[in-house]
Design a protein around this motif. Sequence first.
Motif, PDB file in Angstrom:
ATOM      1  N   ASN A 173      77.679 123.024 -82.737  1.00 62.70           N
ATOM      2  CA  ASN A 173      79.105 123.307 -82.797  1.00 62.70           C
ATOM      3  C   ASN A 173      79.902 122.084 -82.366  1.00 62.70           C
ATOM      4  O   ASN A 173      79.435 121.263 -81.571  1.00 62.70           O
ATOM      5  CB  ASN A 173      79.453 124.518 -81.918  1.00 62.70           C
ATOM      6  N   GLU A 174      81.091 121.985 -82.897  1.00 64.21           N
ATOM      7  CA  GLU A 174      81.965 120.849 -82.606  1.00 64.21           C
ATOM      8  C   GLU A 174      82.512 120.902 -81.191  1.00 64.21           C
ATOM      9  O   GLU A 174      82.791 119.874 -80.569  1.00 64.21           O
ATOM     10  CB  GLU A 174      83.115 120.834 -83.618  1.00 64.21           C
ATOM     11  N   ASP A 175      82.657 122.103 -80.641  1.00 63.16           N
ATOM     12  CA  ASP A 175      83.269 122.259 -79.322  1.00 63.16           C
ATOM     13  C   ASP A 175      82.478 121.535 -78.248  1.00 63.16           C
ATOM     14  O   ASP A 175      83.073 120.944 -77.335  1.00 63.16           O
ATOM     15  CB  ASP A 175      83.390 123.753 -78.986  1.00 63.16           C
ATOM     16  N   ASP A 218      84.498 127.364 -86.814  1.00 63.88           N
ATOM     17  CA  ASP A 218      85.332 126.532 -85.954  1.00 63.88           C
ATOM     18  C   ASP A 218      85.943 127.311 -84.793  1.00 63.88           C
ATOM     19  O   ASP A 218      86.591 126.717 -83.917  1.00 63.88           O
ATOM     20  CB  ASP A 218      86.454 125.886 -86.774  1.00 63.88           C
TER      21      ASP A 218
END
Length: 698
Positions: free
Chosen positions: A298-300, A493
């Motif tokens: 994940n981008e987080d 997202d």
Amino acid sequence: MKQAIDIVENGLYLLLEVQEDGDVRLLHFGPRPFDPQTVQEAQKPGFRLLELQLTGEDRAEYHGRTHRATYPGLRMRYTEHRDYRNGPGRKLEVELADPETGLQAVQHFQFYDGTAVARAWVTLRNAGKEALGVEYVSSFALTGLAKEGELSRDQKMKLYLPHTGWQSELQWRSYLLPELGLSHLTDRSSKRVGASNTGSWSAAEHIPMAVLENTETDTVLFWQIEHNGSWHWEIIDQYDHLTLLVSGPTEHDNHWWVNLQPGGVFESVPVAAGAAEGGFERAAGELTAYRRRIRRPNEDNRLLRVIFNDYMNCLWGSPTTEKLLPLIDAAAEVGCEYFCIDAGWYAPGEWWDGVGEWLPSAERFPGGIKEVLDYIRGKGMIPGLWLELEVMGIRSPKLAETDDSWFFMRHGKRVKDRSRYQLDYRNPAVIKHADEVIRRLVEDYGVGYIKMDYNINAGVGTEQDADSVGDGLLQHNRAYLAWLDRVFAKYPDLVIENCSSGGMRMDYAMLSRHSIQSTSDQENYMNYAAIAAASPAALTPEQSAVWSYPLRDGDDEEVIFNMVNALLLRVHQSGHLAELTPRRRELVKEALDYYKSIRADIPEAVPFWPLGLPEQGAGWISLGLRRDGKQYVAVWRIGGSEAEQTLPIPQLAGAAAEARLAYPAGAAGGCAWDAEAGVLRVTLPEARTARVFEITAK
């Protein structure tokens, strides 16, 4: 014919011995090769690969409440094994069968490239003609925990337990086994040392993990149970050796029992187990690497955006448009990137027992909640909202659309806790309800962050459509995880924070999915320091959300202390920022600017503790993160009369390096690197102060 299954993978040595009669023994799981001198032939029957107890079957040996000497566990015989590679790494599957009942079992060991950790679990299949009642099955069983070295296990084996509780999370303590009542007085006893959780708070009293250190051989064994409900592990003695048994729920400990029908399959709760040379910090490092390996990409966890949440020492669950607008302005001014409206947005006045519809309150937001969410976006931040989607209040208007099948049931009554009912995520109607709430928040309101809270403990489980209340809980736990997987697949997202009255569900069933974990509801920033500093032993630093809440009536050092609590982890900013003096607000902004300059290192860093694991009440606390030649060291001086402290950093001993005070710039206090001694000498002139230092190898 006797055969050996000898595995060497990622620094782990695993040895199984299959006897001529098919009995399988796990003789070794460790960071060094097996020494045959450590196990006598007469002791090998105690080195069982798994324990498995069926209803109506016998027990052997003197066992007390332990789960050793089970039947048909003692009858299970080898049929075949498979050793191959898959996506994560190497995979070993050992298949066994019971000749009397027809029950088949597969013991799984999944290795992960680059980590000295394997995930273990057992699959049961009833290949017989009659139903079989399963009372216990181990996911990981290992005998010979103290077999290496010459000293008595009473002297050399140190067990690290992560005690936890509401507002008192992550209190690591270490014990010699006699201090826990397990002295080596006989070849086996009825005593067991361990931890167990019963209910839907997986971390109500202990984080589901532990570390066992052999101080003589300088090696560690460590494990974590990857489950969001009931679980159990125990250390016992048998055949003059120590045994570790790790499992999900059991009948005797957790009210779990399953009636496995002919052709039926049951899979146990997964357990991660690892071993390494070194002490506690090495275990933490290996687990950190493993946790990053199994986590949903994940981008987080790469960007580590700064979150403002209006709850803690701020609006306390009573947001309105009028209260929020100045907070939004102030949060944007200091550099926050998410703004989450916490509890209370969905109801006027007292809302606790009426939750369940999750529709915005017109009274709190006269112009509609979208007005406020749009204002957040207009300030360059991503809007977020609080939810508690696993419960429904006992006075919720939504109850009119439900029936008993929506809820946990025991003895014919709905399970009620803290004026809420527990929703059952096995029910398609519940899933439809939850899906629609998420859809509305994300698609209609444009929310990009959800704080998913969970403030009840539903207890032993539900009797509805289950063989036991524990079976109902386990089915629900797994159904909830499957629902989460679908949500993340649909909205990749979307950031969903895992919160459960703070850290009451801090486990890697949840954290392999969620990118961020609330560590505590602790309201006193001084008490929070030890919780924050201890957190990277239980989860990766980039998933560890720590509140920073400067107070209305504090001073500069109070602001700095609050900010240091979070700066090496994940910042959960709060507090009445709009009411702080310009100087104190500037200290918040300086901290967040500094955080943004170092946050790219946090997802790659490994934790260490120069002063040992933190303890509440200690005069000094320290947490370090290291990546390549860079060391970030947070130091808290809680109390005491000494203004100087020496922090051993052995990994840099002898190295030329530069040390500096990184936050706050120009503040009182200082540091000096002593390369020869391998220590950082720091000065904090006053108690109740904190600083972040950097050491950079030349």
